[in-house]
Design a protein around this motif. Structure first.
Motif, PDB file in Angstrom:
ATOM      1  N   ARG A 177       0.823  -1.210   0.000  1.00  0.00           N
ATOM      2  CA  ARG A 177       0.000   0.000   0.000  1.00  0.00           C
ATOM      3  C   ARG A 177       0.858   1.261   0.000  1.00  0.00           C
ATOM      4  NH1 ARG A 177      -3.851  -3.171   3.141  1.00  0.00           N
ATOM      5  NH2 ARG A 177      -5.647  -3.483   1.753  1.00  0.00           N
ATOM      6  N   THR A 178       2.159   1.107   0.217  1.00  0.00           N
ATOM      7  CA  THR A 178       3.066   2.257   0.135  1.00  0.00           C
ATOM      8  C   THR A 178       3.800   2.310  -1.203  1.00  0.00           C
ATOM      9  OG1 THR A 178       5.069   1.159   1.025  1.00  0.00           O
ATOM     10  CG2 THR A 178       3.458   1.994   2.625  1.00  0.00           C
ATOM     11  N   VAL A 179       3.638   1.287  -2.047  1.00  0.00           N
ATOM     12  CA  VAL A 179       4.330   1.227  -3.336  1.00  0.00           C
ATOM     13  C   VAL A 179       3.446   1.899  -4.385  1.00  0.00           C
ATOM     14  CG1 VAL A 179       5.411  -0.290  -5.046  1.00  0.00           C
ATOM     15  CG2 VAL A 179       5.469  -0.909  -2.626  1.00  0.00           C
ATOM     16  N   ASN A 180       3.496   3.213  -4.395  1.00  0.00           N
ATOM     17  CA  ASN A 180       2.594   4.004  -5.223  1.00  0.00           C
ATOM     18  C   ASN A 180       3.359   5.007  -6.075  1.00  0.00           C
ATOM     19  OD1 ASN A 180       0.311   2.737  -4.014  1.00  0.00           O
ATOM     20  ND2 ASN A 180       0.550   4.092  -2.244  1.00  0.00           N
ATOM     21  N   SER A 181       2.858   5.216  -7.285  1.00  0.00           N
ATOM     22  CA  SER A 181       3.546   6.068  -8.256  1.00  0.00           C
ATOM     23  C   SER A 181       2.623   7.192  -8.717  1.00  0.00           C
ATOM     24  CB  SER A 181       3.972   5.211  -9.460  1.00  0.00           C
ATOM     25  OG  SER A 181       4.524   6.008 -10.485  1.00  0.00           O
ATOM     26  N   PHE A 182       2.957   8.428  -8.338  1.00  0.00           N
ATOM     27  CA  PHE A 182       2.167   9.595  -8.725  1.00  0.00           C
ATOM     28  C   PHE A 182       3.058  10.808  -8.991  1.00  0.00           C
ATOM     29  CE2 PHE A 182      -0.857   7.281  -5.841  1.00  0.00           C
ATOM     30  CZ  PHE A 182      -1.763   6.896  -6.828  1.00  0.00           C
ATOM     31  N   ASP A 183       4.235  10.588  -9.579  1.00  0.00           N
ATOM     32  CA  ASP A 183       5.174  11.690  -9.744  1.00  0.00           C
ATOM     33  C   ASP A 183       5.795  11.696 -11.138  1.00  0.00           C
ATOM     34  OD1 ASP A 183       6.575  13.933  -9.047  1.00  0.00           O
ATOM     35  OD2 ASP A 183       8.158  12.876  -7.972  1.00  0.00           O
ATOM     36  N   SER A 184       4.952  11.545 -12.149  1.00  0.00           N
ATOM     37  CA  SER A 184       5.416  11.591 -13.534  1.00  0.00           C
ATOM     38  C   SER A 184       5.252  13.000 -14.099  1.00  0.00           C
ATOM     39  CB  SER A 184       4.598  10.611 -14.382  1.00  0.00           C
ATOM     40  OG  SER A 184       3.242  11.069 -14.479  1.00  0.00           O
ATOM     41  N   GLN A 185       5.714  13.197 -15.317  1.00  0.00           N
ATOM     42  CA  GLN A 185       5.501  14.481 -15.991  1.00  0.00           C
ATOM     43  C   GLN A 185       4.004  14.791 -16.105  1.00  0.00           C
ATOM     44  OE1 GLN A 185       7.587  15.192 -19.731  1.00  0.00           O
ATOM     45  NE2 GLN A 185       9.020  13.550 -19.222  1.00  0.00           N
ATOM     46  N   ILE A 333      11.022   4.832  -9.203  1.00  0.00           N
ATOM     47  CA  ILE A 333      11.941   3.718  -9.424  1.00  0.00           C
ATOM     48  C   ILE A 333      13.272   3.916  -8.702  1.00  0.00           C
ATOM     49  CG2 ILE A 333      10.873   3.121 -11.619  1.00  0.00           C
ATOM     50  CD1 ILE A 333      13.211   4.456 -13.039  1.00  0.00           C
ATOM     51  N   ARG A 334      13.496   5.122  -8.164  1.00  0.00           N
ATOM     52  CA  ARG A 334      14.741   5.391  -7.429  1.00  0.00           C
ATOM     53  C   ARG A 334      14.501   5.553  -5.922  1.00  0.00           C
ATOM     54  NH1 ARG A 334      16.726  10.120 -11.632  1.00  0.00           N
ATOM     55  NH2 ARG A 334      17.203   8.743 -13.407  1.00  0.00           N
ATOM     56  N   ASP A 335      13.276   5.395  -5.491  1.00  0.00           N
ATOM     57  CA  ASP A 335      12.914   5.628  -4.087  1.00  0.00           C
ATOM     58  C   ASP A 335      13.557   4.554  -3.202  1.00  0.00           C
ATOM     59  OD1 ASP A 335      11.760   6.058  -1.625  1.00  0.00           O
ATOM     60  OD2 ASP A 335       9.713   6.225  -2.395  1.00  0.00           O
ATOM     61  N   THR A 336      14.537   4.939  -2.424  1.00  0.00           N
ATOM     62  CA  THR A 336      15.253   3.970  -1.591  1.00  0.00           C
ATOM     63  C   THR A 336      14.385   3.413  -0.465  1.00  0.00           C
ATOM     64  OG1 THR A 336      16.142   5.783  -0.246  1.00  0.00           O
ATOM     65  CG2 THR A 336      17.504   4.987  -2.078  1.00  0.00           C
ATOM     66  N   SER A 337      13.309   4.099  -0.120  1.00  0.00           N
ATOM     67  CA  SER A 337      12.430   3.571   0.924  1.00  0.00           C
ATOM     68  C   SER A 337      11.638   2.363   0.448  1.00  0.00           C
ATOM     69  CB  SER A 337      11.453   4.652   1.406  1.00  0.00           C
ATOM     70  OG  SER A 337      10.469   4.939   0.429  1.00  0.00           O
ATOM     71  N   LEU A 338      11.667   2.109  -0.866  1.00  0.00           N
ATOM     72  CA  LEU A 338      10.970   0.956  -1.425  1.00  0.00           C
ATOM     73  C   LEU A 338      11.936  -0.137  -1.893  1.00  0.00           C
ATOM     74  CD1 LEU A 338       8.359   2.831  -3.669  1.00  0.00           C
ATOM     75  CD2 LEU A 338       8.059   2.035  -1.319  1.00  0.00           C
ATOM     76  N   SER A 339      13.221   0.121  -1.775  1.00  0.00           N
ATOM     77  CA  SER A 339      14.216  -0.795  -2.326  1.00  0.00           C
ATOM     78  C   SER A 339      14.556  -1.901  -1.324  1.00  0.00           C
ATOM     79  CB  SER A 339      15.473  -0.027  -2.717  1.00  0.00           C
ATOM     80  OG  SER A 339      16.035   0.596  -1.561  1.00  0.00           O
ATOM     81  N   ASN A 340      15.434  -2.785  -1.761  1.00  0.00           N
ATOM     82  CA  ASN A 340      15.814  -3.960  -0.975  1.00  0.00           C
ATOM     83  C   ASN A 340      16.441  -3.541   0.363  1.00  0.00           C
ATOM     84  OD1 ASN A 340      16.824  -6.378   0.026  1.00  0.00           O
ATOM     85  ND2 ASN A 340      17.550  -7.080  -1.956  1.00  0.00           N
ATOM     86  N   PRO A 341      15.828  -3.901   1.500  1.00  0.00           N
ATOM     87  CA  PRO A 341      16.376  -3.487   2.787  1.00  0.00           C
ATOM     88  C   PRO A 341      17.502  -4.385   3.294  1.00  0.00           C
ATOM     89  CG  PRO A 341      14.390  -4.760   3.150  1.00  0.00           C
ATOM     90  CD  PRO A 341      14.569  -4.638   1.643  1.00  0.00           C
ATOM     91  N   TRP A 342      17.729  -5.475   2.592  1.00  0.00           N
ATOM     92  CA  TRP A 342      18.749  -6.429   3.048  1.00  0.00           C
ATOM     93  C   TRP A 342      20.153  -5.993   2.631  1.00  0.00           C
ATOM     94  CZ3 TRP A 342      17.033  -9.756   6.517  1.00  0.00           C
ATOM     95  CH2 TRP A 342      15.684 -10.111   6.517  1.00  0.00           C
TER      96      TRP A 342
END
Length: 342
Positions: A177-185, A333-342
């Motif tokens: 529910r936090t993996v959301n995309s609303f920041d395009s041109q 696609i660059r949001d580190t809060s959504l990337s691999n935490p390991w």
């Protein structure tokens, strides 16, 4: 142009997982959790979260660990795989390449009520994740429960002493529910914060008018209606090509598949449920000249004046492709809060 001016004038908050320090406690009331308020632009429906699984920072973080953990598949038929193995962030949480059926992206799933290309799983996001952990990955609960770190985290977040499939599904749902995309041109344009070049603007006009008829199924905001349509790919249906019919048994559902979101569509491919088109240019040309009649063909495809296709010019088609490319969200696609935490 009036419609464009109206939409462009809208102002909205971009999605942020705002940390609100509300007291959200598990059953034993031993720890205070941090509630995450999921915000989105005003041209997107309000996200409805289930009362029994409100998103918290701790729950989403736990779900994120699970999402990237190949231990989820240990002992199952997908040994060594994680959710993220087929849903790569750099491709909009999808998996490009010659794979049939193509992987639907994990983006804005909190607004979905039907999942998979043929709608085989319907209901809440928790229901879809229950399918993932229990049937798809066949998670070894013994192995997960043997992990002291996971046991402690699930105790703190959900108040459980033993990890089962439903609680695994809840954690994954919170993260997604936090993996959301609303920041395009396009979003910047809709919020009056940016401009589109001439080609993209023309593509926007075609997309949102009867000339292109795209907006009926890929509505502004989520860029999907979340519904199922026969868009005219085939006239005969068998196997996976039966679509929603395989789930409902209703002949009126033959050849109907879920409308995929167009957000970040340029990052992935091939396209359609069977991956038959390699490029967005091929997709646009299909809608322009290649729609195949069948008894269940969506009425949108058979409007008066559309008998011979959309009749778009070469420039029109290029403009539509450029519009779809402008739905790419690089911050997502660059949001580190959504990337691999390991």
């Amino acid at each position: 142009m009036k419609g464009i001016a109206y939409i462009a004038a809208l102002s909205a908050l971009m999605l942020t997982a705002g940390a609100c320090h509300w007291h959200v406690a598990p059953p034993d009331d031993t720890i205070s959790l941090t509630r995450l308020e999921i915000k989105s632009p005003e041209y997107v429906p309000i996200l409805m979260e289930p009362a029994d699984n409100l998103t918290t920072a701790e729950g989403a973080a736990l779900g994120r660990k699970l999402y990237y953990d190949p231990d989820l598949s240990t002992g199952g038929p997908l040994e060594g795989k994680a959710c993220a193995s087929c849903h790569l962030q750099e491709f909009g949480f999808a998996l490009p390449g010659p794979k049939s059926p193509p992987v639907l992206p994990h983006v804005n799933l909190g607004w979905n009520q039907a999942f998979l290309w043929n709608g085989a799983k319907q209901g809440r996001l928790e229901d879809a994740m229950r399918f993932e952990v229990e049937d798809f990955f066949q998670v070894d609960l013994g192995r997960i429960n043997a992990n002291e770190s996971y046991r402690k985290a699930f105790k703190e977040v959900f108040g459980v002493d033993e990890i089962d499939y439903p609680v695994l599904a809840k954690a994954l749902a919170q993260f997604l529910r936090t993996v959301n995309s609303f920041d395009s041109q396009i979003d910047a344009f809709l919020q009056g914060k940016g401009f589109l070049d001439e080609s993209v603007l023309r593509g926007y006009e075609i997309f949102n008018s009867e000339r292109g008829d795209c907006f009926h199924c890929h509505s502004i905001g989520l860029f999907t209606d979340g519904q199922f349509h026969n868009n005219g790919l085939d006239s005969v249906f068998s196997g996976f090509g039966e679509g929603l019919y395989a789930v409902t048994g209703n002949k009126n559902d033959l050849g109907k598949f879920k409308t995929p979101t167009l957000r970040n569509v340029a990052l992935r491919g091939p396209y359609m449920h069977d991956g038959r088109f390699s490029t967005l240019e091929e997709v646009v040309e299909f809608y322009n000249t290649g729609v195949v009649p069948s008894p269940t063909l969506d009425p949108i495809m058979t409007k008066p004046g559309k008998e011979n296709g959309l009749q778009l010019s070469a420039q029109d088609k290029a403009d539509l492709v450029n519009f779809m490319k402008a739905l790419t969200d690089t911050s997502f696609i660059r949001d580190t809060s959504l990337s691999n935490p390991w």
